[in-house]
Design a protein around this motif. Structure first.
Motif, PDB file in Angstrom:
ATOM      1  N   SER A 123      -3.503  35.326  20.335  1.00 13.58           N
ATOM      2  CA  SER A 123      -3.758  34.693  21.537  1.00 13.58           C
ATOM      3  C   SER A 123      -2.807  34.431  22.472  1.00 13.58           C
ATOM      4  CB  SER A 123      -4.696  33.433  21.261  1.00 13.58           C
ATOM      5  OG  SER A 123      -3.773  32.391  20.941  1.00 13.58           O
ATOM      6  N   LEU A 124      -1.436  34.058  21.789  1.00 11.70           N
ATOM      7  CA  LEU A 124      -0.154  34.059  22.718  1.00 11.70           C
ATOM      8  C   LEU A 124       0.376  35.151  22.999  1.00 11.70           C
ATOM      9  CD1 LEU A 124       1.655  31.674  23.735  1.00 11.70           C
ATOM     10  CD2 LEU A 124       2.788  31.965  21.692  1.00 11.70           C
ATOM     11  N   ALA A 125       0.306  36.172  22.093  1.00  6.51           N
ATOM     12  CA  ALA A 125       0.783  37.457  22.698  1.00  6.51           C
ATOM     13  C   ALA A 125       0.059  38.138  23.668  1.00  6.51           C
ATOM     14  CB  ALA A 125       0.938  38.536  21.484  1.00  6.51           C
ATOM     15  N   HIS A 126      -1.445  38.023  23.539  1.00  3.58           N
ATOM     16  CA  HIS A 126      -2.250  38.418  24.723  1.00  3.58           C
ATOM     17  C   HIS A 126      -1.972  37.747  26.044  1.00  3.58           C
ATOM     18  CE1 HIS A 126      -6.163  38.555  27.037  1.00  3.58           C
ATOM     19  NE2 HIS A 126      -6.037  39.802  26.640  1.00  3.58           N
ATOM     20  N   ALA A 127      -1.846  36.480  25.800  1.00  4.06           N
ATOM     21  CA  ALA A 127      -1.754  35.724  26.941  1.00  4.06           C
ATOM     22  C   ALA A 127      -0.422  36.030  27.915  1.00  4.06           C
ATOM     23  CB  ALA A 127      -1.705  33.778  26.662  1.00  4.06           C
ATOM     24  N   VAL A 128       0.781  36.337  26.859  1.00  2.00           N
ATOM     25  CA  VAL A 128       1.801  36.852  27.621  1.00  2.00           C
ATOM     26  C   VAL A 128       1.564  38.098  28.185  1.00  2.00           C
ATOM     27  CG1 VAL A 128       4.106  37.559  27.157  1.00  2.00           C
ATOM     28  CG2 VAL A 128       3.245  35.627  26.168  1.00  2.00           C
TER      29      VAL A 128
END
Length: 342
Positions: A123-128
């Motif tokens: 989720s964090l990689a996608h948000a970035v």
């Protein structure tokens, strides 16, 4: 033909304000141009539910250390905005402490943004990638140490690396162990976790479960039966336990109800689950045996609903001083035997 609506529900009973100023010292400094103040700050990135007092105990601990506390910011986006605002006002933080629940299956309880996803590597990689996370100016945190007080986060080096990149921090650290605040014998200590599982509401009892722990951890000298029947820290250094549930759920929609499989019992459901690449991938990521889930299926029109739920037993063993002293190990974030430091 089957249309697959793939839903994963992962819930832990463990996990689950108003902003405060940096500190009185900071407020004075902000009025002075070109003055850079270096200090530590603590973000209490969650709130207590039920009888769990993790966040309030952590707040009390850090207050006793004389560290300024910020409450009410429960997302990484809010914390980044706060740091940027401080940076624009010539405030730099030497250490940033973030207190947030976490576990090996669900990631961090802290969200990406309000009403957004929990923080996981995915989720964090996608948000970035999608620019859903505000960027920090590197000059604000390039020399900053960020310490996450999140249980087991230090085991996830990939997520910790992503967090370091997002915060542009000089150093980031987290422990692979459980953080315990407000303990009976220490205000803050670390504990090593040991895990067992059973289908929810289908426990075979403490004696059977303790035997499973003995078989799974043959070299660990813990009185498993006592630990599994002790729900809080009762005596110095002794292991104790807690439990929580992890549910999973999938929906499969068929154009023709005649194409729907007939799942008569849990064995048939487990066969269906294990033969589905999507479901098998989820269970592989969880690293929990399929037979440790309680399986149910139901039908709503042309939709097949499959639900599983496992109860996780977590035994915590406080980490003691290695020199034989009757004391808990000092929690020093510089200690690489206790923390993953990147």
């Amino acid at each position: 033909m089957m249309n697959k609506c793939f839903i994963i529900v992962l819930v832990s009973v463990l996990m689950l304000g108003g902003n405060k100023p940096f500190s009185q010292q900071s407020e004075t400094a902000l009025a002075l141009p070109n003055i850079s103040i270096q200090e530590s700050i603590v973000f209490i990135a969650g709130f207590d539910e039920s009888d769990n007092s993790y966040y309030s105990n952590a707040k009390q601990y850090f207050q006793k250390q004389g560290m300024p506390i910020v409450e009410g910011l429960h997302t990484i986006s809010e914390i980044i905005a706060y740091i940027n605002n401080a940076g624009e006002n010539q405030v730099r933080f030497k250490e940033i402490h973030v207190v947030s629940h976490s576990n090996a299956w669900l990631g961090m309880s802290m969200r990406i943004k309000e009403n957004g996803e929990r923080i996981t590597l995915k989720s964090l990689a996608h948000a970035v990638r999608e620019y859903n996370v505000e960027s920090i100016c590197k000059e604000y945190t390039g020399n900053t140490k960020i310490i996450f007080h999140s249980c087991g986060l230090g085991e996830n080096k990939a997520l910790l690396t992503e967090l370091k990149d997002v915060f542009k921090a000089g150093q980031v650290s987290a422990s692979p162990y459980f953080n315990v605040f407000g303990g009976k014998y220490a205000e803050h200590y670390l504990a090593k976790p040991y895990y067992g599982y059973y289908p929810t509401a289908e426990s075979k009892g403490p004696a059977f479960l303790s035997q499973e722990f003995r078989e799974n951890y043959p070299d660990v000298h813990i009185d498993w039966l006592t630990a599994l029947t002790t729900r809080q820290e009762s005596s110095f250094g002794e292991a104790y336990s807690f439990k929580f549930n992890i549910p999973v759920e999938w929906e499969f929609t068929f154009e023709n109800s005649n194409d729907m499989p007939k799942l008569a019992d849990k064995e048939a459901i487990m066969d269906w689950v294990s033969e589905s690449p999507e479901m098998a991938e989820v269970l592989f990521a969880l690293q929990i045996p399929i037979e440790k889930f309680r399986w149910r299926s139901s039908v709503n029109g042309n939709t097949l609903i499959i639900k599983g739920k496992t109860t996780v037993l977590c035994v915590l063993a406080p980490i003691l001083q290695s020199n034989g002293a009757n004391e808990y190990q000092n929690v020093r974030v510089e200690d690489r035997s206790l923390y993953q430091i990147l």
